[in-house]
Design an enzyme around this catalytic site. Sequence first.
Site, mmCIF file in Angstrom:
data_model
loop_
_atom_site.group_PDB
_atom_site.id
_atom_site.type_symbol
_atom_site.label_atom_id
_atom_site.label_comp_id
_atom_site.label_asym_id
_atom_site.label_seq_id
_atom_site.Cartn_x
_atom_site.Cartn_y
_atom_site.Cartn_z
ATOM 1 N N HIS A 1 0.836 -1.209 0.000
ATOM 2 C CA HIS A 1 0.000 0.000 0.000
ATOM 3 C C HIS A 1 0.871 1.259 0.000
ATOM 4 O O HIS A 1 0.581 2.230 -0.719
ATOM 5 C CB HIS A 1 -0.899 0.026 1.234
ATOM 6 C CG HIS A 1 -1.915 -1.068 1.297
ATOM 7 N ND1 HIS A 1 -1.817 -2.105 2.180
ATOM 8 C CD2 HIS A 1 -3.045 -1.287 0.579
ATOM 9 C CE1 HIS A 1 -2.858 -2.912 2.023
ATOM 10 N NE2 HIS A 1 -3.609 -2.445 1.054
ATOM 11 N N ASP B 1 -3.631 -7.212 -7.643
ATOM 12 C CA ASP B 1 -5.021 -7.542 -7.975
ATOM 13 C C ASP B 1 -5.239 -7.181 -9.444
ATOM 14 O O ASP B 1 -5.908 -6.194 -9.764
ATOM 15 C CB ASP B 1 -5.975 -6.781 -7.057
ATOM 16 C CG ASP B 1 -5.817 -7.200 -5.601
ATOM 17 O OD1 ASP B 1 -6.239 -8.315 -5.261
ATOM 18 O OD2 ASP B 1 -5.257 -6.421 -4.812
ATOM 19 N N ARG C 1 -4.084 -10.494 3.734
ATOM 20 C CA ARG C 1 -4.526 -11.814 4.173
ATOM 21 C C ARG C 1 -3.361 -12.760 4.497
ATOM 22 O O ARG C 1 -3.597 -13.860 4.981
ATOM 23 C CB ARG C 1 -5.448 -12.437 3.126
ATOM 24 C CG ARG C 1 -6.817 -11.752 3.020
ATOM 25 C CD ARG C 1 -7.750 -12.492 2.076
ATOM 26 N NE ARG C 1 -9.114 -12.013 2.165
ATOM 27 C CZ ARG C 1 -9.666 -11.113 1.350
ATOM 28 N NH1 ARG C 1 -8.924 -10.578 0.381
ATOM 29 N NH2 ARG C 1 -10.926 -10.746 1.497
#
Length: 265
Positions: free
Chosen positions: A32, A145, A182
């Site tokens: 991030h 992603d 995760r």
Amino acid sequence: MQILRDIASLRRAVPAGTVAFVPTMGNLHQGHLSLLKLGRSHAARVAVSIFVNRLQFLPGEDFERYPRTFERDCALLEAEGVDFLFAPDETVLYPQKQQMRVQAGPLGDDLEGRFRPGFLDGVATVVLKLLNCVQPRVAVFGKKDYQQLMVVRALVRQLDLPVAIEAGETVREADGLAMSSRNGYLSAAERAEAPRLYRLLREVASGRARGPEALKELAGAGWKPDYVEVRRRQDLAGPEPGDRERVVLAAARLGQTRLIDNVEF
């Protein structure tokens, strides 16, 4: 850093078309933070959102237990010099049942859509809402992603949204595992096994292995693979002989944790 909890205060604080925007679900990591740095290269001020979006979780998935680490996230964002944090409650973004939804179309029905139907519709819906709320000049999404990135690009292109989409490279641990919120679900033994996914993707990308062989090895090592597939980068369609820019994408469950990754080639 201004922390903004509702849309009206957000719009008062952030002039339209001025900021780089990084949407997140929180539980931030170096992946991030790399997106924040990329955003800063495109705009003088950076806005981040933290919102765990119920619409992109299927029944039985980890919406309730998804890690929520707001105070830690705020400290990281402050240290990175983020200007604005939009952290709405669910009742702010979804004050009534969200019956109007964006359909991601055939792109959203493939790959992830085969195993998580409706997931990318939920992503497209919340991204459209967040872009409408923040009204950024640039929005930054990670390549980790990959299919989500492609859906967002199609959303912006086909709905004529006045925002540029920038893609950040996947950030990896020293052993190659793609950073993910995760990853914290993995046991010690699973964490030691997890880099196998990236290793196999590199073997497919280099031509040393094919997708079915990678699936077989994952299954033999105790994974429950969903797919390992080569697609062309521009639209994630099956590659034609002349398509030189390709990507191999994979999703597989290790224990109770579902991991995704990809490698461009």
